[in-house]
Structure formats: C-alpha cells, structure tokens
Enzyme design. Structure first.
Site, PDB file in Angstrom:
ATOM      1  N   LYS A  71      -9.008   2.180  -2.387  1.00  0.00           N
ATOM      2  CA  LYS A  71      -9.312   1.520  -1.128  1.00  0.00           C
ATOM      3  C   LYS A  71     -10.718   1.908  -0.688  1.00  0.00           C
ATOM      4  O   LYS A  71     -11.128   3.067  -0.787  1.00  0.00           O
ATOM      5  CB  LYS A  71      -8.280   1.943  -0.077  1.00  0.00           C
ATOM      6  CG  LYS A  71      -8.358   1.224   1.255  1.00  0.00           C
ATOM      7  CD  LYS A  71      -7.181   1.658   2.134  1.00  0.00           C
ATOM      8  CE  LYS A  71      -7.149   0.941   3.474  1.00  0.00           C
ATOM      9  NZ  LYS A  71      -5.958   1.341   4.265  1.00  0.00           N
ATOM     10  N   CYS A 101      -5.493  -3.503   2.002  1.00  0.00           N
ATOM     11  CA  CYS A 101      -5.286  -3.585   3.449  1.00  0.00           C
ATOM     12  C   CYS A 101      -6.564  -3.764   4.261  1.00  0.00           C
ATOM     13  O   CYS A 101      -7.085  -4.856   4.370  1.00  0.00           O
ATOM     14  CB  CYS A 101      -4.504  -2.363   3.924  1.00  0.00           C
ATOM     15  SG  CYS A 101      -3.716  -2.635   5.534  1.00  0.00           S
ATOM     16  N   GLU A 122       0.835  -1.195   0.000  1.00  0.00           N
ATOM     17  CA  GLU A 122       0.000   0.000   0.000  1.00  0.00           C
ATOM     18  C   GLU A 122       0.876   1.253   0.000  1.00  0.00           C
ATOM     19  O   GLU A 122       1.852   1.346   0.755  1.00  0.00           O
ATOM     20  CB  GLU A 122      -0.882  -0.044   1.257  1.00  0.00           C
ATOM     21  CG  GLU A 122      -1.863   1.062   1.432  1.00  0.00           C
ATOM     22  CD  GLU A 122      -2.701   0.848   2.689  1.00  0.00           C
ATOM     23  OE1 GLU A 122      -3.664   1.606   2.876  1.00  0.00           O
ATOM     24  OE2 GLU A 122      -2.392  -0.073   3.482  1.00  0.00           O
TER      25      GLU A 122
END
Length: 647
Positions: free
Chosen positions: A116, A169, A47
């Site tokens: 994300k 994540c 990330e």
C-alpha cells in the site's frame, strides 16, 4: 478465445475473526473453491484479509506476523493444482518494516507482492502507527514462503487474456491514484483490497469513486471490501464489494452480511482495448511527470482453458443498446430530441431560412423528422405554416399511411401539399424504356428519385430547406436510394437508429402532444416499416415489408452497435446476440441476418461517403466527416471468412 474476450472475476468478503489467521485462511479457501466452481479466474480479497484490518497494535506482535506468513504459504500450497488466481491482503515484514500488502497467488506460486502506498492517518485511521508506505521500500524483491518474489508498486501482471495491477484502499481516495498510472502503462483491470468503514453517505461516495476511476482509466475495477467480521469497537464495516467496467457497476455484494460472499462479473477486455485504441490521450507520453516511470511485467503462463466452448456469461446483454432504460427514458429521450431540434434550429438560423420542406409518408422516420421540425420552428418563433409537408402518393401507397400522413400534418398545423407521382414516373418509364409491369429496382428507385426531385424543387420554390428523414439503420444497411431519399439539405435522423426512432416517437406521443395527435402516432407506430414502392395487396394492405427483406431492425441495430462501438468481431457479436435474443430468434436466424448485415454494410459504404450534414446524437454515427471514415471499396472477405467458419 473461448472466453470471447471476457475475463470472469470476483470480489470477495469472507467471514473473519480478528487475529485468527487459521480461521480466516480456512474461509478464504472455501470462498476460492466456490468461486472456481462458478468459473471465476481471478478473485480479490479485502485489505489485511489474513489477519483482519482492525488488529491494530496486534500488528506489532511477531506471532501474528508469522501466522500471516504461514497462512500465505497454506493458500499457496492449497492452490497448487487450482486454476484460479487469488489476491489476498496481509501484513508483511520486509527489512525491518511492516507493510500492508497484496499477495498474488497462482498455481502454487507467489507471483508478486504489492504494498500500500498511501496510509490514512486521520480521524479514525492510524495506518502509519503500524505500517510503512511502499515509498519506503529499498529492494525490488523479497523472500517469502521459500520464493524470491518481486515486490513493489511497479508491477503489472500479464496473462494471455488481460493485464492487471493492484492498489490498496486509500490509494483510490487520493488526487492521483496509482491505478491511473498503472492504466497508462497497460493495466486493463485494477484490483483493490479495501477496508473502508461505513458512515452516513460514505457508501454512495465510495461507489462513485470506483465507478469514476474505472471510467477515467478505461478499465475494469474490482473492489473487495472488509465486512462484518472486523471489529466494531469503534467502526463498522459492511463488505461493500463491487465490480465496475468503464463507468458502469457490473456487480455488487450484499452489505452487512454475516456470511462469506463474493460478487462475480465478466469484464469485457475487448471493449476496454477498443476504447483505449481510439483514445489517443491514453498514453504516458502525454504526461511528462509520468513518462519516465518504469514497470516490471510479471508474466502468468495461463489462467483457464481458452478453448472452452460453453463459456457462461455472468452479465446482462442488452438486446436494444440504443434504447434508453425505463429509469432514464424521459431524461434521455428529452436530451436526444433536444439535440435534433438544436441542430436544425442552428442550421435554419445560419442560412436565415424561414421555411422548410419535408416528405411525409405516414411512416416512422418522416414522422420523427416532422416532429423535430415543428419543435425547431416553435423554438425560433417561426410559424408552423412555414413547414411544407408534402405527401407524394405512388404505386404502393396505402390508405393507412396516406391518411396518417394527412392527419398528422393537420394536427401539427403545418402546410400540406399533395403531389402524386404516378404520372411523372410513368412518363419517366416511357422515356427510359422501362416496362411498368416489371417491378424491379428501377421500378422502385424511379419513385424514390422522383420524390426527391419534387422536394428539392419545391424547396427552391419556397426558398426553404429540404429536411432528410432517413435514419442510421438505413444508412448502415444502405437501405436507401442513392440520390433519392439518400439525399437532403439537412438530415435530422442521420444518427438515430430505427429502434430509437420508434422509441422517440412513442415517447413524444406519450408526453409531448395532445390526444388527437397521440392517436395518430400510435397507429403510425403499429404500421409495418415499408418503403411502399411496390403495389399494395388486393385489400390495400402493405405487401412490401422491409424487415422481411433485410431482416429485423432490432437485430441490425444490435449488430451495428457492437461492431462500431466496440470493434467486436462477428463471432463475438453472434455469441452476444444468442444471449440477448434467446427465445426470440434461433441461432440460424441470427447468423443469417448477421451475414446480411456485414455484406450490406461493406457494399453500401459509397452511399455513406456522400451523405448530408446531420446532428450526431449518440456514440455511433456514420458521417464520413466525423466518426466513420471508410473507403467505398473495402473488402468484406475477412469478416465473411469468420462467418463461414461459424456455419
């Protein structure tokens, strides 16, 4: 395909300097170059790998955001002539909002951008201070590095070999991760760009999340974690990257390394597809709240040369897939044995039987069946004397197996009956006009059927149950006499393959019995597998060795597992077998017995279509009422054609 249904992927953790886009880009390109030399076709980075995840309020500096875009452009240009596909993390501004995104780059093109969705904003995390969620996107495309690029979480990327999707994540740590939905719509591999920090116990929990999500999604899961280059002002990052496949960790990186690194694994796309085909709940139509979701498919023309013949597999191929590992041996064998015992005990209770009959030859299969019976009778508090072990010496019975059968029954305290079959079989030969000196299939099967008749009639005599001894490997090959040892009233070994039979008997010898019984089992384990239907040698040795006729059981069990469990075609099984048995069997021998396996498997289905009840133990079973429904006259031609082409 030259890759045999595998795709080689990597999860990378490069050296990093927070906010130094040029340094980070240089390291990313170095790792990509090394990965490509290793045959990797797709590599994922952590990330915000362009800037560093811990850049914090520097994310509000336009110079950093512009530097990140320049880095993406540099990677795109550097990969113009490269075959590898890279997935890198970066902050990206889209219509006055900053998103934490994954950028997919291949052959000098940006294929897509995935933001994300779930932004952690608790404890040490402040993602919402800098980033917007993918839910705030108001457009399906964005301009990036001179391209109009698809952007969104509704992207599935499709190559000729596999389909993949991306989450970032925190997405994984939610009750319904995006990857669950991606998988329902066809994504076979999930790439996760992560910056999960370390606290006590978190690494074990993170590994379990990755492993479990790969299992739930029946997918490959490639997880790239931020490493020690991130700031340690308040947090520590270890670079705990890993690759999982359907509940198994295939590879993982060294934690707390100060060097750039990547872990590599071959994900078996064939295996995943086969499991999904069988799992009819694996479809969005079963989930009303997901069924209306629409995805966009990004088609990637090529990743690699599928005609390449010398594919190098970076994963262990287990030569004995039915046999538990050393680490799990005791627990797995105990569970298998308990299933066999539980199945037989239930059957005895159901019909209120207090007696049972079994033919004891001194071989492996009858030994395991007798051990299961003894344990079941003990469990039900029925005297072991109610087990009638019948040894039936014939023309090929050797002193070794005969004596082992008697000793074993004596040591276990069962009732022993000895009923020789020679006279009855000779009378049968006379009745049907067969020459006793012609040792053909009639000679052999007459003995097997005579033994079965004795067992059935003796069971009637004592009001008991005939317990079958034949195993899964014999059923697969049809290595049993129809209406002979093929038949019983309950078959406790019906889903235990030969390699596992031997393992179980060895485990029982080492953990369940007294010393005298152990010594008997050890000698039984050392005895060649044989039906003993042909006369012994001059010195009483066994001449009819099964594996010399049908081939090594270790090979057949390997073929059986990979054919039935994963639906592999012959060429892939051959490819895997050459790796698994390197140094033990040469290629010609493997191919010879693979042909034998397929021919026998197809031609002997009629025997399997009428086998007795028996407990399913593992993932492979040939019961016509359960796992394997096949017509008796199915043609093997298609499989043989492929085998012929491999000569």
């Amino acid at each position: 395909m030259g890759n045999y249904g595998f795709i080689k992927v990597a999860a990378a953790t490069p050296k990093l300097k927070v906010a130094d886009c040029v340094f980070n880009t240089t390291e990313i390109l170095k790792v990509i170059a090394d990965a490509e030399k290793s045959g990797v076709k797709a590599i994922v980075f952590p990330e915000a790998s362009i800037t560093g995840y811990t850049a914090n309020d520097l994310f509000h500096q336009r110079l950093l955001i512009e530097g990140a875009v320049n880095s993406i452009d540099g990677i795109k240009r550097a990969l113009a002539e490269s075959d590898i596909m890279a997935i890198v993390g970066t902050p990206l501004e889209i219509t006055n909002r900053l998103y934490n995104v994954a950028v997919v780059i291949h052959r000098g093109q940006i294929l897509g951008v995935v933001p994300k969705t779930f932004l952690p904003n608790y404890n040490e995390f402040y993602d919402k201070r800098w980033f917007s969620s993918a839910r705030e996107l108001s457009q399906p495309e964005t301009e990036l590095c001179g391209q109009t690029v698809p952007v969104g979480t509704d992207l599935i990327f499709e190559t000729k070999d596999f389909r993949f999707a991306i989450e970032i994540c925190e997405d994984l740590w939610t009750p319904v991760p995006p990857s669950a939905i991606h998988s329902l719509y066809g994504a076979e591999v999930i790439f996760n760009l992560s910056a999960s920090n370390e606290t006590i116990g978190k690494n074990e929990y993170r590994r379990s999340l990755v492993n479990q999500q790969s299992a739930r999604c029946i997918a490959g899961y490639v997880y790239a974690a931020a490493g020690n280059g991130e700031s340690t002002t308040d947090l520590v990052f270890s670079g705990s990257s890993m690759i999982a496949e359907n509940g198994n960790i295939l590879a993982s990186s060294e934690r707390f390394s100060f060097d750039s690194q990547f872990c590599v694994a071959d994900i078996d796309i064939d295996r995943l597809r086969n499991d999904r085909l069988k799992n009819k709940s694996f479809t969005p139509s079963e989930y009303n709240h997901f069924s209306s979701i629409k995805y966009r498919t990004i088609t990637i023309d090529t990743i690699g040369d599928d005609k390449k013949a010398d594919y190098k597999l970076d994963r262990y191929v287990n030569p004995m897939p039915f046999v538990p590992s050393k680490e799990n041996m005791d627990a797995r064998c105990s569970e298998i044995f308990a299933i066999q015992v539980g199945g037989l005990a239930k059957r005895l209770l159901h019909i209120n039987a207090q007696t049972a009959v079994v033919g004891v030859s001194g071989g492996l299969d009858s030994t395991l069946a007798l051990l299961v019976m003894v344990k079941a009778f003990d469990k039900l508090n029925i005297p072991r004397a109610n087990i009638y072990g019948i040894t039936m010496p014939g023309f090929g019975t050797t002193d070794r197996t005969y004596n082992n059968a008697l000793k074993l029954m004596q040591s276990l305290g069962v009732t022993i009956r000895e009923i020789p079959i020679q006279d009855a079989v000779m009378q049968h030969f006379k009745d049907i006009g067969h020459d006793k000196d012609v040792h053909d299939i009639t000679y052999e099967n007459s003995q097997a059927r005579e033994r079965t008749q004795i067992l059935m009639d003796y069971a009637n005599k004592v009001n008991g149950l005939v317990i079958g001894t034949g195993d899964l490997s014999e059923l697969a090959l049809g290595w049993c006499t129809y209406n002979g040892d093929h038949m019983s009233m309950y078959a406790v070994n019906t889903s235990i393959p030969k390699t596992l039979v031997k393992t179980l008997v060895g485990w029982i010898a080492g953990s369940q019995l007294d010393k005298s019984s152990q010594e008997i089992l050890i000698d039984i384990l050392d005895t060649p597998v044989s039906p003993e239907l042909l006369p012994a040698g001059e010195n009483g040795e066994i001449l009819q060795v099964t594996e010399e006729t049908v081939g090594p059981y270790i090979l057949h069990d390997f073929f059986l597992y990979n054919m039935l469990r994963f639906g592999y075609e012959p060429r892939k099984i051959y490819f895997l077998a050459k790796i698994a048995f390197e140094g033990k069997y040469d290629d010609a021998i493997i191919l010879k017995w693979l042909r034998t396996f397929y021919w026998r498997f197809f031609s002997q289905q009629f025997k399997r279509n009428c086998i007795p009840d028996g407990p399913k133990v593992g993932s492979i079973n040939l019961s016509p009422r359960g796992d394997w429904r096949m017509v008796s006259d199915a043609s093997v031609a298609l499989w043989m054609q492929q085998l012929d082409a491999m000569q």
